[in-house]
Write an enzyme that holds these catalytic residues in place. Structure first.
Site, short mmCIF file in Angstrom:
data_model
loop_
_atom_site.label_atom_id
_atom_site.label_comp_id
_atom_site.label_asym_id
_atom_site.label_seq_id
_atom_site.Cartn_x
_atom_site.Cartn_y
_atom_site.Cartn_z
N HIS A 122 0.81 -1.22 0.00
CA HIS A 122 0.00 0.00 0.00
C HIS A 122 0.84 1.27 0.00
CE1 HIS A 122 -3.88 -2.01 1.57
NE2 HIS A 122 -3.91 -1.83 0.27
N GLU B 41 -15.14 -1.28 -31.60
CA GLU B 41 -14.15 -2.18 -30.99
C GLU B 41 -14.25 -3.60 -31.53
OE1 GLU B 41 -14.51 -2.07 -26.73
OE2 GLU B 41 -16.67 -2.25 -26.78
N CYS C 290 -10.72 6.11 -27.77
CA CYS C 290 -10.64 6.05 -26.31
C CYS C 290 -9.84 4.86 -25.82
CB CYS C 290 -12.03 6.08 -25.68
SG CYS C 290 -13.04 4.68 -26.14
N ASP D 237 -9.84 -3.39 -27.50
CA ASP D 237 -10.57 -4.56 -27.98
C ASP D 237 -10.45 -4.71 -29.49
OD1 ASP D 237 -11.70 -6.00 -25.79
OD2 ASP D 237 -12.87 -4.20 -25.37
C1 PEP Z 1 -11.21 -0.47 -25.62
O1 PEP Z 1 -11.60 -1.63 -25.80
O2 PEP Z 1 -10.30 0.07 -26.28
C2 PEP Z 1 -11.82 0.36 -24.57
C3 PEP Z 1 -11.53 1.63 -24.43
O3 PEP Z 1 -12.68 -0.25 -23.70
P1 PEP Z 1 -12.19 -1.18 -22.48
O4 PEP Z 1 -10.71 -1.03 -22.36
O5 PEP Z 1 -12.92 -0.68 -21.28
O6 PEP Z 1 -12.63 -2.53 -22.94
MG MG Z 2 -13.41 -2.33 -24.93
#
Ligand code: PEP
Ligand code: MG
Length: 559
Positions: free
Chosen positions: A193, A435, A506, A459
């Site tokens: 921790h 994705e 993202c 993904d």
């Molecule tokens: C992704 O798959 O790139 C994504 C942003 O979602 P997660 O990482 O939450 O699956």
């Molecule tokens: Mg994802």
């Protein structure tokens, strides 16, 4: 003479300072240990009980302060310790010590040490981790009974605290005082921790360097290099000069980032690219703002559902979404609906065992089986939508029918709120994650049903390259920026732009210093990443023109 110690882990950052040796708080009050045994064990036990409650309250307050500062994960450590402080087993052990004639101070130390040993011996890794917390709790109660003033209170800046180990509370105290300090511990591991806390609070540290370090004299000149887990004692002039230069460079970069905080993400020629943040809880939104995020490109709402025994209610979710929108003060917040399944199971949601969970009932598909859960989430988002600019994003979409189904659900959620007379907004954009390769190659078609897009490269790479994202060895051999993934991204971006739809990224790829500009050069509208990655990305984009980034993208796409 210059001397080096190497630790087993630590927290990044460099501090050049002087040693202060700090011994454990159990032994800092020798007077308490010299106390004669109390004549009335019952009265002493009552005193101990009060100290337990006070210590628990102090720890809870510490947790609240960390929550307020956007450090929720760390706050959890103290919430757990507050519960341990009032553990009846501890009370019973102290009582037995008192009845055996021990003075209170010694009884507390013995009981905490006994509980530490009991927990450490358990097979359950979660409980054995709590063993270290037990000692910290013992010290917290001891400090209430025998307030001696924390030796960490009056430290000058540039102090390097050298200790056997620090409790999380001590680490947090150092952080809260906002002094330039670092610490070195003889014991402790990289995943303890204390090390975790130091990393997330930004305190340079080296942990687990061994007992010899405790022999150092106070005021000895020392350099703590948390990047390489090295402690350099009595540095030679050349070493000192090198570290001074490194520190200057670091400070200059931080100072420059601070000047960019409220400026938009853009290339050197003024071409704009939104720099947004990925978050998992409302508290993270404060961090996102502190790092200059212009919006939230991905709110992974499943974090609100994990580590609990039941799903959060509609009202709880509404409060979390509203808080996030309020923190973001009018900036766009993309809330992704529940993405459970794959590597994120929920203990209270039954999913039949599957041979390939990543190809199974995951994300939107799971919501199709649990419409009650989906409806509650949609209602919570539509209610929160009154407080800011919210967009709803669906995970794991493969076909247009996925979006059609979700849009009907959204209409149903709005209709229910309408019928109940609950205030809400119904005109919320509904978009999807790109994705699956299926979605990436059909964006032109999906654009008829989807209001916006965000590419989930984590993904998308796993499904394109057929490499489990959790498989460390394979992941290293099949990087996410390989040609097939980049070509899919390019195809998706072009189709979305042609349809006049917003498209962001993202997944983790967007936050990688060399790749973010490349993706922006393909034409994405926004890159969303961990808050701490935003400042260096903002700086990097401003060093390039869009034409340069576009050329780099074309070069990469050519293979
Ligand atoms: C992704 O798959 O790139 C994504 C942003 O979602 P997660 O990482 O939450 O699956
Ligand atoms: Mg994802």
């Amino acid at each position: 003479m210059q001397q080096e110690y190497h630790g087993v882990g630590g927290a990044p950052g460099i501090l050049i300072g002087r040693v202060f040796v700090h011994l454990p708080s159990f032994t800092t009050t020798p007077a308490a240990h010299a106390e004669p045994p109390d004549a009335d064990p019952a009265a002493t036990l009552a005193r101990f009980g009060q100290a337990q409650s006070t210590a628990a309250r102090n720890l809870e307050q510490l947790a609240e302060r960390l929550h307020a500062g956007g450090h929720s994960d760390e706050a959890g450590i103290f919430e757990a310790q507050a519960m341990l402080a009032e553990d009846p087993t501890l009370t019973e052990l102290v009582q037995a010590q008192l009845e055996a004639g021990q003075p209170l101070a010694a009884a507390v130390q013995t009981a905490a040490t006994q509980m530490h040993a009991m927990l450490a011996a358990l097979d359950d890794p979660y409980l054995s981790e709590r063993a270290a917390d037990m000692l910290a709790v013992g010290k917290a109660i001891h400090a209430v009974l025998y307030p001696s003033g924390s030796p960490l209170h009056d430290l000058p800046p540039d102090t390097v605290i050298v200790a056997p180990d620090l409790t999380p509370a001590e680490t947090t105290e150092l952080y809260e005082r906002k002094l330039a300090v670092a610490f070195v511990t003889a014991h402790g591991g990289n995943t303890g921790h204390t090390a975790i806390l130091a990393r997330s609070l930004g305190l340079p540290a080296v942990v687990g360097v061994g007992e010899a370090v405790l022999q150092l004299a106070n005021d000895t000149p020392v350099i703590v290099d948390g990047h390489t887990h090295t402690v350099i004692v009595n540095p030679a002039p050349a070493t000192l000069a090198t570290y001074q230069q490194q520190r200057t460079n670091q400070a200059a970069a931080q100072a420059y980032y601070a000047t960019l905080r409220d400026l938009p993400g853009q290339f050197a020629d003024g071409h704009r690219v939104g720099l947004w943040a990925n978050i998992g809880r409302p508290d993270d939104a404060a961090q996102a703002r502190a790092h200059g995020a212009e919006g939230i490109g991905l709110f992974r709402t499943e974090f609100l559902f994990l580590e609990r025994t039941t799903a959060p209610s509609e009202d709880e979710q509404y409060a979390a979404y509203r808080e996030t929108l309020q923190i973001m003060a009018g900036r766009t917040v993309i809330i992704r609906t529940l993405d459970i399944g794959g590597d994120k199971p929920l203990p209270y949601l039954h999913v039949a065992p599957e041979a390939n969970p990543f190809l199974g009932v995951r994300g939107l598909r799971l919501c199709m089986q649990h419409t009650d859960l989906f409806q509650a989430q949609l209602r919570a988002i539509l209610r929160a939508a009154q407080h800011g600019d919210v967009w709803i994003m669906l995970p794991m979409v493969a076909l247009p029918s996925d979006i059609t189904w979700a849009r009907e659900q959204l209409q149903q959620a709005a209709a229910t709120l309408q019928a109940q007379g609950v205030a809400h907004r119904a005109d919320v954009p509904l978009g999807i994650m790109i994705e699956t390769p299926a979605a990436a190659v059909t964006v032109d078609v999906l654009a008829r049903a989807s209001d916006f897009f965000s590419i989930g490269t984590n993904d998308l790479s796993q499904y394109t390259l057929a490499v489990d994202r959790g498989q460390a060895e394979l992941s290293a051999r099949y990087p996410h920026d390989t040609l097939p993934v980049l070509r899919l991204i390019q195809q998706a971006v072009q189709a979305a732009r042609q349809a006049g739809k917003h498209i962001g990224v993202c997944g983790e790829l967007g936050g990688v210093p060399e790749l973010g500009p490349l993706l922006a050069g393909m034409g994405v509208h926004e890159l969303s990443m961990s808050p701490a990655l935003i400042p260096p990305m903002k700086a990097r984009l401003r060093e390039l023109t869009y034409a340069e980034a576009h050329a780099a993208a074309l070069h990469a796409l050519a293979g």
